[in-house]
Enzyme design. Structure first.
Site, PDB file in Angstrom:
ATOM      1  N   CYS A  88      55.106 -12.958  41.414  1.00 47.29           N
ATOM      2  CA  CYS A  88      54.401 -14.176  41.838  1.00 47.29           C
ATOM      3  C   CYS A  88      53.329 -14.534  40.797  1.00 47.29           C
ATOM      4  CB  CYS A  88      53.830 -14.007  43.243  1.00 47.29           C
ATOM      5  SG  CYS A  88      53.359 -15.594  44.007  1.00 47.29           S
ATOM      6  N   HIS A 196      58.462 -13.052  46.177  1.00 46.72           N
ATOM      7  CA  HIS A 196      57.959 -11.718  46.495  1.00 46.72           C
ATOM      8  C   HIS A 196      59.115 -10.819  46.907  1.00 46.72           C
ATOM      9  CE1 HIS A 196      53.574 -12.474  46.510  1.00 46.72           C
ATOM     10  NE2 HIS A 196      53.915 -13.698  46.865  1.00 46.72           N
ATOM     11  N   GLU A 198      59.011  -7.778  47.699  1.00 44.39           N
ATOM     12  CA  GLU A 198      58.567  -6.887  48.778  1.00 44.39           C
ATOM     13  C   GLU A 198      58.599  -7.570  50.144  1.00 44.39           C
ATOM     14  OE1 GLU A 198      54.774  -9.018  47.596  1.00 44.39           O
ATOM     15  OE2 GLU A 198      56.633  -8.367  46.621  1.00 44.39           O
TER      16      GLU A 198
END
Length: 218
Positions: A88, A196, A198
């Site tokens: 990001c 992202h 994650e």
């Protein structure tokens, strides 16, 4: 999508703590991908890592100011050919500069300049920030994106990377206009995702496993 990638154990990954970023969620994701992970606030701790993650949430100018002590260590690692993964804001910081710094009255904040280019704001009538799930279209081969073409990832951003060389774009996404979702340098060891991983479920885990495997193979 097949998410059975091994994530070779033994890859030592450091997550750079410069005061901005989802450190815990990134760390948990990397641990699920079988990495040996450390969060580090000392530039010297990058020296022995197999791979480096530069996370980030927030404004470009603030990110570059906070990460200032890491600039030389990150540049040295990239020059040595070690994997450097920006996420990001961390990806945007890999570029040379950003319109965001100008818009925030921060002047011409300098990026790491590891991938020449500038971060630009979405134009047109689309709602900003771009927030939610969107499809990835892989445009060239890179170890990071194996098995994710046509899959969906989670985005939250108002600016996106615009590399000077279109060949540095690895994957694109459409949000009123086509924009780079994944970029990489010529050597392939410096790369980033605008989304992202994650927070991107099975797709994100596959990308993190690809990253860990890439680091273990270097």
């Amino acid at each position: 999508m097949d998410t059975t990638g091994t994530g070779q154990r033994g890859a030592s990954i450091v997550v750079v703590d410069y005061g901005l970023g989802n450190l815990r969620s990134v760390t948990r994701g990397l641990e699920r991908a079988s990495a040996d992970v450390s969060i580090v606030g000392d530039p010297g701790a990058l020296d022995d890592a197999d791979g480096i993650v530069l996370p980030g949430v927030g404004a470009f100018g603030d990110g570059m100011e906070n990460a200032g002590p890491f600039r030389d260590a990150l540049t040295d690692a990239a020059d040595e050919g070690r994997p450097l993964f920006g996420i990001c804001l961390g990806m945007q910081m890999l570029l040379s500069s950003s319109e965001e710094a100008d818009h925030e009255g921060q002047g011409d904040a300098r990026g790491l300049d590891l991938i020449p280019g500038r971060n630009v704001r979405f134009t047109g009538t689309v709602k900003v920030p771009h927030m939610g799930w969107n499809e990835l279209a892989v445009t060239r081969d890179h170890p990071l994106v194996g098995g994710v073409d046509g899959e969906y990832a989670y985005f939250v951003h108002s600016y996106y990377a615009a590399p000077d060389d279109p060949g540095h774009v690895v994957a694109e996404t459409d949000y009123g206009e086509r924009f780079p979702a994944v970029v990489a340098n010529d050597a392939g060891n410096v790369f980033g995702t605008q989304f992202h991983p994650e927070k991107s479920g099975a797709t994100g885990l596959r990308i993190l496993r690809n990253f860990v495997d890439y680091c273990a193979d270097q």
